[in-house]
Scaffold this active site. Structure first.
Site, PDB file in Angstrom:
ATOM      1  N   ASP A   7       0.515  -0.850  -0.228  1.00  8.30           N
ATOM      2  CA  ASP A   7      -0.194  -0.127   0.127  1.00  8.30           C
ATOM      3  C   ASP A   7       0.382   1.067   0.264  1.00  8.30           C
ATOM      4  O   ASP A   7       1.517   1.556   1.236  1.00  8.30           O
ATOM      5  CB  ASP A   7      -0.702   0.115   1.249  1.00  8.30           C
ATOM      6  CG  ASP A   7      -2.157   1.407   0.751  1.00  8.30           C
ATOM      7  OD1 ASP A   7      -1.660   2.404   0.091  1.00  8.30           O
ATOM      8  OD2 ASP A   7      -2.685   0.892   2.465  1.00  8.30           O
ATOM      9  N   HIS A  36      -0.682   4.199   0.188  1.00  4.73           N
ATOM     10  CA  HIS A  36      -0.866   5.709   0.600  1.00  4.73           C
ATOM     11  C   HIS A  36      -1.402   6.832   0.239  1.00  4.73           C
ATOM     12  O   HIS A  36      -0.798   7.939   0.411  1.00  4.73           O
ATOM     13  CB  HIS A  36      -0.404   5.210   1.877  1.00  4.73           C
ATOM     14  CG  HIS A  36      -0.124   4.765   3.441  1.00  4.73           C
ATOM     15  ND1 HIS A  36      -1.347   3.853   3.717  1.00  4.73           N
ATOM     16  CD2 HIS A  36       0.937   3.681   2.907  1.00  4.73           C
ATOM     17  CE1 HIS A  36      -1.752   2.871   5.006  1.00  4.73           C
ATOM     18  NE2 HIS A  36       0.388   2.418   4.105  1.00  4.73           N
ATOM     19  N   GLU A  95      -1.307  -0.784  -4.213  1.00  2.00           N
ATOM     20  CA  GLU A  95      -2.957  -0.369  -3.320  1.00  2.00           C
ATOM     21  C   GLU A  95      -2.092   1.320  -3.445  1.00  2.00           C
ATOM     22  O   GLU A  95      -1.108   1.841  -3.169  1.00  2.00           O
ATOM     23  CB  GLU A  95      -2.596  -0.523  -2.091  1.00  2.00           C
ATOM     24  CG  GLU A  95      -4.012   0.129  -2.350  1.00  2.00           C
ATOM     25  CD  GLU A  95      -4.442  -0.218  -0.355  1.00  2.00           C
ATOM     26  OE1 GLU A  95      -5.581   0.379   0.183  1.00  2.00           O
ATOM     27  OE2 GLU A  95      -4.297  -1.284  -0.164  1.00  2.00           O
ATOM     28  N   GLU A  98     -10.116   3.256  -1.911  1.00  2.00           N
ATOM     29  CA  GLU A  98     -10.845   3.934  -0.618  1.00  2.00           C
ATOM     30  C   GLU A  98     -11.069   5.511  -1.034  1.00  2.00           C
ATOM     31  O   GLU A  98     -11.943   5.761   0.212  1.00  2.00           O
ATOM     32  CB  GLU A  98      -9.321   3.124   0.053  1.00  2.00           C
ATOM     33  CG  GLU A  98      -8.711   4.501  -0.013  1.00  2.00           C
ATOM     34  CD  GLU A  98      -7.656   4.100   0.491  1.00  2.00           C
ATOM     35  OE1 GLU A  98      -7.125   4.962   1.562  1.00  2.00           O
ATOM     36  OE2 GLU A  98      -6.676   3.111   0.528  1.00  2.00           O
ATOM     37  N   ASP A 147     -14.741   1.497   0.135  1.00  2.00           N
ATOM     38  CA  ASP A 147     -14.970   1.344   1.797  1.00  2.00           C
ATOM     39  C   ASP A 147     -16.314   1.763   2.233  1.00  2.00           C
ATOM     40  O   ASP A 147     -17.095   2.064   1.977  1.00  2.00           O
ATOM     41  CB  ASP A 147     -14.176   2.891   2.433  1.00  2.00           C
ATOM     42  CG  ASP A 147     -14.367   2.375   4.206  1.00  2.00           C
ATOM     43  OD1 ASP A 147     -15.422   1.637   4.927  1.00  2.00           O
ATOM     44  OD2 ASP A 147     -12.691   2.391   4.472  1.00  2.00           O
ATOM     45  N   HIS A 172     -11.810  -1.950   1.814  1.00  2.00           N
ATOM     46  CA  HIS A 172     -10.686  -1.962   2.012  1.00  2.00           C
ATOM     47  C   HIS A 172     -11.706  -1.798   3.255  1.00  2.00           C
ATOM     48  O   HIS A 172     -12.612  -0.901   4.083  1.00  2.00           O
ATOM     49  CB  HIS A 172     -10.877   0.757   1.748  1.00  2.00           C
ATOM     50  CG  HIS A 172      -9.909   1.227   2.733  1.00  2.00           C
ATOM     51  ND1 HIS A 172     -10.763   1.777   3.128  1.00  2.00           N
ATOM     52  CD2 HIS A 172      -8.628   0.783   2.547  1.00  2.00           C
ATOM     53  CE1 HIS A 172      -9.760   3.004   3.923  1.00  2.00           C
ATOM     54  NE2 HIS A 172      -8.437   2.023   3.456  1.00  2.00           N
TER      55      HIS A 172
END
Length: 227
Positions: free
Chosen positions: A95, A97, A122, A148, A171, A198
């Site tokens: 991830d 981010h 991700e 997400e 999400d 997510h």
């Protein structure tokens, strides 16, 4: 949930019924700078829980302090070593981010991880400009995941129509609940895109996600956190 209680049925029965009797999860592991330490952390969890999939950060150095090529090299070396020492059935996702601004850097990092078979790469960049995601996906050699920070079926439709991801990560708390999540999943299914929700939240969000996952044909894997 209230409607399901009224008819004495689990929620997944009201949204189509179960298509599986187990929901696979992956565990986030973010505090291990060394592959051996990461594996020790994972093994300690597995003594009790038995996970086979995990998500880590790809960054091994401060990418604000060193040149980008060194960020890429250290990330690839880390994953290569982790793959060498980990059991063959373990899967690792990474991830980013959304910390990368330039898409070419995201592609370079993802392709450096690709030879070692990541479960997915991700959210390397922010999701707002869909054409950038389409370009990234076309040039990446590993599965690209995002979702997400998208809020509705219409945003996901634009992403899928542009062929902007391999795995969608809506999400359930962000999109507004179970019914919107189901609509997103149906659109994803029509575009041959699996759903990996997510879910870095608590037990209530996890409970809702389990019902969603049980009844969703194109479900892939669920994010899970301990404790």
């Amino acid at each position: 949930d209230i409607a399901a209680k009224a008819v004495n049925l689990p929620v997944y029965k009201l949204i189509g019924g179960e298509v599986r009797d187990k929901v696979r999860v992956y565990l986030g592991v973010y505090t291990a700078p060394d592959p051996a330490v990461a594996l020790d952390t994972i093994s300690a969890r597995n003594a009790e829980y038995g996970f086979t999939a995990f998500k880590l950060s790809p960054y091994r150095v401060d990418f604000h302090a060193v040149r980008w090529g060194e960020v890429v090299r250290t990330s690839a070396d880390y994953f290569r070593r982790l793959r060498e020492i980990a059991p063959a059935d373990y899967e690792f996702a990474f991830d980013a981010h959304a910390k990368i601004f330039e898409p070419w850097q995201a592609m370079q990092l993802g392709n450096a991880l690709a030879p070692y078979d990541p479960l997915f790469f991700e959210e390397p960049i922010r999701p707002e400009h869909i054409p950038a995601w389409a370009e990234m996906k076309a040039k990446l050699h590993c599965p690209l995941a995002t979702g997400e920070s998208l809020y509705s079926r219409y945003e996901f439709l634009d992403l899928f129509a542009a062929r902007g991801c391999d795995i969608a990560q809506p999400d359930i708390c962000v999109v507004g609940g179970l019914l919107e999540m189901r609509k997103i999943a149906v659109i994803a299914e029509a575009h041959f895109v699996p759903i990996a929700p997510h879910n870095p939240m608590g037990p209530l969000a996890t409970a809702v996600n389990v019902h969603f996952s049980a009844a969703t044909p194109n479900f892939k894997i669920l994010e899970y956190r301990l404790p």
